[in-house]
Scaffold this motif. Structure first.
Motif, PDB file in Angstrom:
ATOM      1  N   ILE A   1       0.849  -1.187   0.000  1.00  0.00           N
ATOM      2  CA  ILE A   1       0.000   0.000   0.000  1.00  0.00           C
ATOM      3  C   ILE A   1       0.886   1.239   0.000  1.00  0.00           C
ATOM      4  N   THR A   2       0.478   2.239  -0.727  1.00  0.00           N
ATOM      5  CA  THR A   2       1.241   3.484  -0.787  1.00  0.00           C
ATOM      6  C   THR A   2       0.737   4.445   0.289  1.00  0.00           C
ATOM      7  N   VAL A   3       1.504   5.497   0.534  1.00  0.00           N
ATOM      8  CA  VAL A   3       1.096   6.518   1.497  1.00  0.00           C
ATOM      9  C   VAL A   3      -0.197   7.182   1.022  1.00  0.00           C
ATOM     10  N   SER A   4      -0.292   7.450  -0.275  1.00  0.00           N
ATOM     11  CA  SER A   4      -1.517   8.059  -0.818  1.00  0.00           C
ATOM     12  C   SER A   4      -2.728   7.162  -0.572  1.00  0.00           C
ATOM     13  N   GLU A   5      -2.553   5.876  -0.757  1.00  0.00           N
ATOM     14  CA  GLU A   5      -3.651   4.945  -0.503  1.00  0.00           C
ATOM     15  C   GLU A   5      -4.003   4.902   0.980  1.00  0.00           C
ATOM     16  N   ALA A   6      -3.005   4.973   1.840  1.00  0.00           N
ATOM     17  CA  ALA A   6      -3.254   5.006   3.284  1.00  0.00           C
ATOM     18  C   ALA A   6      -4.044   6.259   3.655  1.00  0.00           C
ATOM     19  N   HIS A   7      -3.749   7.379   2.986  1.00  0.00           N
ATOM     20  CA  HIS A   7      -4.485   8.612   3.246  1.00  0.00           C
ATOM     21  C   HIS A   7      -5.926   8.505   2.757  1.00  0.00           C
ATOM     22  N   LEU A   8      -6.150   7.751   1.703  1.00  0.00           N
ATOM     23  CA  LEU A   8      -7.507   7.517   1.239  1.00  0.00           C
ATOM     24  C   LEU A   8      -8.278   6.670   2.260  1.00  0.00           C
ATOM     25  N   LEU A   9      -7.627   5.653   2.799  1.00  0.00           N
ATOM     26  CA  LEU A   9      -8.257   4.848   3.852  1.00  0.00           C
ATOM     27  C   LEU A   9      -8.558   5.715   5.073  1.00  0.00           C
ATOM     28  N   GLU A  10      -7.658   6.652   5.366  1.00  0.00           N
ATOM     29  CA  GLU A  10      -7.861   7.573   6.480  1.00  0.00           C
ATOM     30  C   GLU A  10      -9.106   8.438   6.236  1.00  0.00           C
ATOM     31  N   ALA A  11      -9.278   8.919   5.012  1.00  0.00           N
ATOM     32  CA  ALA A  11     -10.450   9.737   4.666  1.00  0.00           C
ATOM     33  C   ALA A  11     -11.738   8.943   4.861  1.00  0.00           C
ATOM     34  N   ILE A  12     -11.717   7.671   4.521  1.00  0.00           N
ATOM     35  CA  ILE A  12     -12.885   6.809   4.734  1.00  0.00           C
ATOM     36  C   ILE A  12     -13.087   6.589   6.229  1.00  0.00           C
ATOM     37  N   GLY A  13     -11.992   6.347   6.938  1.00  0.00           N
ATOM     38  CA  GLY A  13     -12.059   6.149   8.386  1.00  0.00           C
ATOM     39  C   GLY A  13     -12.629   7.352   9.119  1.00  0.00           C
ATOM     40  N   LYS A  14     -12.330   8.555   8.646  1.00  0.00           N
ATOM     41  CA  LYS A  14     -12.862   9.777   9.260  1.00  0.00           C
ATOM     42  C   LYS A  14     -14.392   9.817   9.173  1.00  0.00           C
TER      43      LYS A  14
ATOM     44  N   ASP B   1     -11.996  -5.606   6.644  1.00  0.00           N
ATOM     45  CA  ASP B   1     -11.180  -5.872   7.840  1.00  0.00           C
ATOM     46  C   ASP B   1      -9.719  -5.534   7.559  1.00  0.00           C
ATOM     47  N   LEU B   2      -9.252  -5.886   6.366  1.00  0.00           N
ATOM     48  CA  LEU B   2      -7.881  -5.569   5.975  1.00  0.00           C
ATOM     49  C   LEU B   2      -7.679  -4.048   5.907  1.00  0.00           C
ATOM     50  N   GLY B   3      -8.653  -3.345   5.338  1.00  0.00           N
ATOM     51  CA  GLY B   3      -8.585  -1.890   5.268  1.00  0.00           C
ATOM     52  C   GLY B   3      -8.561  -1.253   6.650  1.00  0.00           C
ATOM     53  N   LYS B   4      -9.360  -1.795   7.565  1.00  0.00           N
ATOM     54  CA  LYS B   4      -9.383  -1.296   8.957  1.00  0.00           C
ATOM     55  C   LYS B   4      -8.028  -1.506   9.623  1.00  0.00           C
ATOM     56  N   LYS B   5      -7.421  -2.651   9.354  1.00  0.00           N
ATOM     57  CA  LYS B   5      -6.111  -2.954   9.945  1.00  0.00           C
ATOM     58  C   LYS B   5      -5.053  -1.970   9.443  1.00  0.00           C
ATOM     59  N   VAL B   6      -5.043  -1.720   8.141  1.00  0.00           N
ATOM     60  CA  VAL B   6      -4.066  -0.784   7.574  1.00  0.00           C
ATOM     61  C   VAL B   6      -4.345   0.635   8.067  1.00  0.00           C
ATOM     62  N   HIS B   7      -5.629   0.995   8.150  1.00  0.00           N
ATOM     63  CA  HIS B   7      -6.004   2.322   8.657  1.00  0.00           C
ATOM     64  C   HIS B   7      -5.495   2.496  10.090  1.00  0.00           C
TER      65      HIS B   7
END
Length: 148
Positions: A35-48, A100-106
């Motif tokens: 996963i890239t940093v940009s993708e992690a930031h996208l997961l963060e936006a969803i998490g917010k 679940d995988l996305g939550k873990k990375v987030h």
């Protein structure tokens, strides 16, 4: 550029790049998934948004266009980090949710930020922390004004 401006430019660019490098290495080491940093930031936006977000909310949070967000979401969907479903209230809208995988990375990404700021704060005396916060807030306010 005068001497101050030259030094400030160098510090801002170096600091930004070093944070990104550190963030990328942390995510690669602990996320266990490509996963890239940009993708992690996208997961963060969803998490917010509580782990469920519309494409428009994600795009707005990241300051990107809807097509850019859509392409990035499709990529994350293909990697198994998010799922896209039709909105129950409006079938024209899609709701993006973390797997679940996305939550873990987030959560890994959140931990990176917690650890980073905790370690930075240890480098400063309490009076220096106040001054640092004032200076960084002033920088942030400047950039917010320029990006509106």
């Amino acid at each position: 550029m005068n001497d101050f401006e030259s030094k400030l430019n160098e510090l801002l660019v170096d600091t930004f790049n070093n944070i990104l490098k550190l963030e990328e290495s942390y995510i690669k080491r602990f996320a266990e998934n490509p996963i890239t940093v940009s993708e992690a930031h996208l997961l963060e936006a969803i998490g917010k948004q509580g782990g469920n977000a519309s494409v428009s909310a994600i795009a707005a949070d990241l300051g990107v266009t809807m097509p850019t967000a859509t392409v990035a979401i499709k990529k994350l969907e293909g990697k198994g980090f998010v799922v896209k479903e039709a909105c129950a209230d409006d079938g024209r809208k899609a709701i993006i949710s973390l797997t679940d995988l996305g939550k873990k990375v987030h959560r890994t990404h959140e931990l990176f930020h917690e650890i980073m700021v905790r370690n930075i704060s240890k480098e400063f005396a309490p009076s220096e922390q106040d001054e640092l916060l004032k200076a960084v807030k002033k920088l942030n306010d400047f950039f917010q004004r320029k990006t509106r």
